[in-house]
Design an enzyme around this catalytic site. Structure first.
Site, PDB file in Angstrom:
ATOM      1  N   ASP A  17     -43.409   1.729 127.258  1.00 17.28           N
ATOM      2  CA  ASP A  17     -43.102   0.609 128.150  1.00 17.28           C
ATOM      3  C   ASP A  17     -44.309   0.495 129.078  1.00 17.28           C
ATOM      4  O   ASP A  17     -44.428   1.262 130.033  1.00 17.28           O
ATOM      5  CB  ASP A  17     -41.827   0.878 128.940  1.00 17.28           C
ATOM      6  CG  ASP A  17     -41.489  -0.269 129.875  1.00 17.28           C
ATOM      7  OD1 ASP A  17     -41.677  -1.438 129.491  1.00 17.28           O
ATOM      8  OD2 ASP A  17     -41.053   0.010 131.006  1.00 17.28           O
ATOM      9  N   GLU A  78     -44.103  -2.596 124.217  1.00 14.52           N
ATOM     10  CA  GLU A  78     -43.572  -3.891 124.644  1.00 14.52           C
ATOM     11  C   GLU A  78     -44.682  -4.923 124.663  1.00 14.52           C
ATOM     12  O   GLU A  78     -45.764  -4.675 125.182  1.00 14.52           O
ATOM     13  CB  GLU A  78     -42.941  -3.782 126.036  1.00 14.52           C
ATOM     14  CG  GLU A  78     -42.287  -5.073 126.488  1.00 14.52           C
ATOM     15  CD  GLU A  78     -41.622  -4.925 127.837  1.00 14.52           C
ATOM     16  OE1 GLU A  78     -42.082  -5.582 128.789  1.00 14.52           O
ATOM     17  OE2 GLU A  78     -40.638  -4.161 127.927  1.00 14.52           O
ATOM     18  N   ASP A 151     -38.224   2.713 133.321  1.00 21.03           N
ATOM     19  CA  ASP A 151     -39.370   2.695 132.411  1.00 21.03           C
ATOM     20  C   ASP A 151     -39.194   3.713 131.281  1.00 21.03           C
ATOM     21  O   ASP A 151     -39.584   3.467 130.140  1.00 21.03           O
ATOM     22  CB  ASP A 151     -40.662   3.002 133.179  1.00 21.03           C
ATOM     23  CG  ASP A 151     -40.789   2.161 134.426  1.00 21.03           C
ATOM     24  OD1 ASP A 151     -41.210   0.999 134.310  1.00 21.03           O
ATOM     25  OD2 ASP A 151     -40.436   2.666 135.510  1.00 21.03           O
TER      26      ASP A 151
END
Length: 193
Positions: A17, A78, A151
């Site tokens: 992330d 991501e 996260d």
């Protein structure tokens, strides 16, 4: 080839992330069917008062250490998307570039997923909220408690998403390769006439 495509048991996925201040990192191992086993999860932090290039260096060193320690087969990260704050998007894009470069140096393939793709894969709802996602990650991985901060949970969600999507992606690549081979044979036969 079909057996190898459908049995991805043992695939080790690193979920990332991306973020400059906080970057979630995770490693999971694909099990039989849809089972996924957590290996490690954490967050790399860089102080906002440090120059950008030093923050990116710290992030790069940390993620490379993880890659060297856990030896993932693939990285799921991501995909950067417009969030409204240009400064945040740019910092995240810088981080993604460094992370993808670290994987490329090691020959590790990288797959990018939008947040809605990850949400849909794990919950069936592309608009699931943070609590739903964290709850699903905790349940899917059989964790005793929810991963924190968000996260870390997001990094695990990305890794699980890839584990579940990998068989489909592998079948798609196999079909495309077969179609290219068929086309090449057809072209070769046409050229011999």
């Amino acid at each position: 080839m079909v057996g190898a495509v459908e049995n991805l048991q043992g695939l080790r996925v690193m979920g990332i992330d991306p973020g400059l201040t906080r970057c979630g990192l995770s490693v999971v191992q694909a099990g039989h069917g849809r089972s996924v086993v957590p290996v490690s999860v954490g967050v790399v932090r860089t102080p906002p008062d440090v120059p950008l290039e030093q923050r990116l260096l710290r992030l790069s060193v940390a993620v490379e250490d993880w890659m060297d320690d856990y030896r993932p087969d693939v990285v799921a990260v991501e995909r950067v998307f417009e969030r409204g704050n240009v400064s945040t998007v740019m910092n995240t894009a810088h981080a993604v570039g460094v992370l993808m470069l670290s994987a490329a140096r090691r020959g590790i393939p990288v797959h990018q997923y939008t947040p809605s793709e990850v949400k849909k894969a794990l919950t069936g709802n592309g608009r699931a909220d943070k609590n739903q996602m964290t709850s699903m990650v905790t349940r899917i991985l059989g964790l005793a408690e929810a991963p924190k901060p968000a996260d870390a949970a997001d990094a695990l969600a990305l890794a699980v998403c890839h584990c579940w999507r990998a068989p489909f992606l592998a079948r798609t690549v196999a079909r495309e390769n077969q179609a290219q081979q068929n086309q090449a044979r057809q072209n070769q036969r046409s050229g011999q006439r």
